[in-house]
Design a protein around this motif. Structure first.
Motif, PDB file in Angstrom:
ATOM      1  N   UNK A   1      19.345  24.241  26.928  1.00 53.68           N
ATOM      2  CA  UNK A   1      18.225  25.009  26.399  1.00 53.68           C
ATOM      3  C   UNK A   1      17.329  24.158  25.520  1.00 53.68           C
ATOM      4  N   UNK A   2      17.940  23.507  24.555  1.00 51.29           N
ATOM      5  CA  UNK A   2      17.131  22.686  23.647  1.00 51.29           C
ATOM      6  C   UNK A   2      18.020  21.841  22.765  1.00 51.29           C
ATOM      7  N   UNK A   3      17.424  20.794  22.240  1.00 52.31           N
ATOM      8  CA  UNK A   3      18.087  19.960  21.253  1.00 52.31           C
ATOM      9  C   UNK A   3      17.604  20.393  19.882  1.00 52.31           C
ATOM     10  N   UNK A   4      18.513  20.501  18.938  1.00 47.51           N
ATOM     11  CA  UNK A   4      18.162  20.947  17.603  1.00 47.51           C
ATOM     12  C   UNK A   4      18.351  19.770  16.652  1.00 47.51           C
ATOM     13  N   UNK A   5      17.261  19.316  16.077  1.00 48.42           N
ATOM     14  CA  UNK A   5      17.328  18.222  15.110  1.00 48.42           C
ATOM     15  C   UNK A   5      16.664  18.697  13.827  1.00 48.42           C
ATOM     16  N   UNK A   6      17.000  18.047  12.741  1.00 48.33           N
ATOM     17  CA  UNK A   6      16.358  18.387  11.472  1.00 48.33           C
ATOM     18  C   UNK A   6      14.882  18.037  11.567  1.00 48.33           C
TER      19      UNK A   6
ATOM     20  N   UNK B   1      15.814  13.235  18.063  1.00 43.44           N
ATOM     21  CA  UNK B   1      17.005  13.843  18.657  1.00 43.44           C
ATOM     22  C   UNK B   1      17.914  12.699  19.072  1.00 43.44           C
ATOM     23  N   UNK B   2      19.090  12.654  18.451  1.00 45.85           N
ATOM     24  CA  UNK B   2      20.042  11.576  18.694  1.00 45.85           C
ATOM     25  C   UNK B   2      21.447  12.145  18.837  1.00 45.85           C
ATOM     26  N   UNK B   3      22.459  11.290  18.797  1.00 44.49           N
ATOM     27  CA  UNK B   3      23.838  11.741  18.976  1.00 44.49           C
ATOM     28  C   UNK B   3      24.330  12.632  17.844  1.00 44.49           C
ATOM     29  N   UNK B   4      23.629  12.658  16.715  1.00 46.58           N
ATOM     30  CA  UNK B   4      24.016  13.524  15.598  1.00 46.58           C
ATOM     31  C   UNK B   4      23.399  14.914  15.724  1.00 46.58           C
ATOM     32  N   UNK B   5      22.499  15.084  16.676  1.00 52.98           N
ATOM     33  CA  UNK B   5      21.830  16.370  16.884  1.00 52.98           C
ATOM     34  C   UNK B   5      22.764  17.368  17.564  1.00 52.98           C
TER      35      UNK B   5
END
Length: 126
Positions: A27-32, A37-41
């Motif tokens: 659906x989507x990547x959630x980043x701060x 958007x990386x492996x911590x996302x």
């Protein structure tokens, strides 16, 4: 600086609501705010049957054409870390299985689907 990350888009995942392995849709990547958007996302996948979503951390997902993706099937070892969407070989079951999820609330257990042996919970990262 962290590098951008592109996770697999349509994996087969274990839906905890349907209790089945189903095709899922990214659906989507959630980043701060303002972050790459990386492996911590966190990434949301929706079930193709019930349409409910599950979230996974990028470090647990196979990357498209990335460093995690390989043509070689790894042999299962509880000391290794495995990615959702990765195929592994289990010596005891003598067959390949597909990592289809993580046990809810546990980073140390993965869910692997084997054709003959079925869905199994295996430990990782010990």
């Amino acid at each position: 600086m962290t590098s951008p990350f592109t996770p697999i888009e349509n994996p087969s995942l274990f839906c905890r609501f349907c209790s089945k392995i189903v095709p899922a849709q990214l659906d989507r990547g959630i980043a701060e705010n303002g972050k790459t958007i990386d492996k911590k996302s966190t990434f949301e996948y929706s079930c193709s049957k019930c349409f409910k979503t599950s979230c996974y951390c990028g470090k647990d997902l196979l990357e498209i054409n990335g460093e995690d993706e390989t043509d070689e099937t790894r042999t299962y070892s509880p000391r290794e870390h495995y990615f959702i969407g990765e195929e592994i070989f289990h010596k005891t079951f003598d067959e390949n299985g597909l990592v289809v999820g993580k046990e809810n609330g546990s980073n140390g257990k993965i869910l692997v689907h084997f054709e003959k042996a079925g869905l199994k919970k295996l430990i990782q990262d010990i």
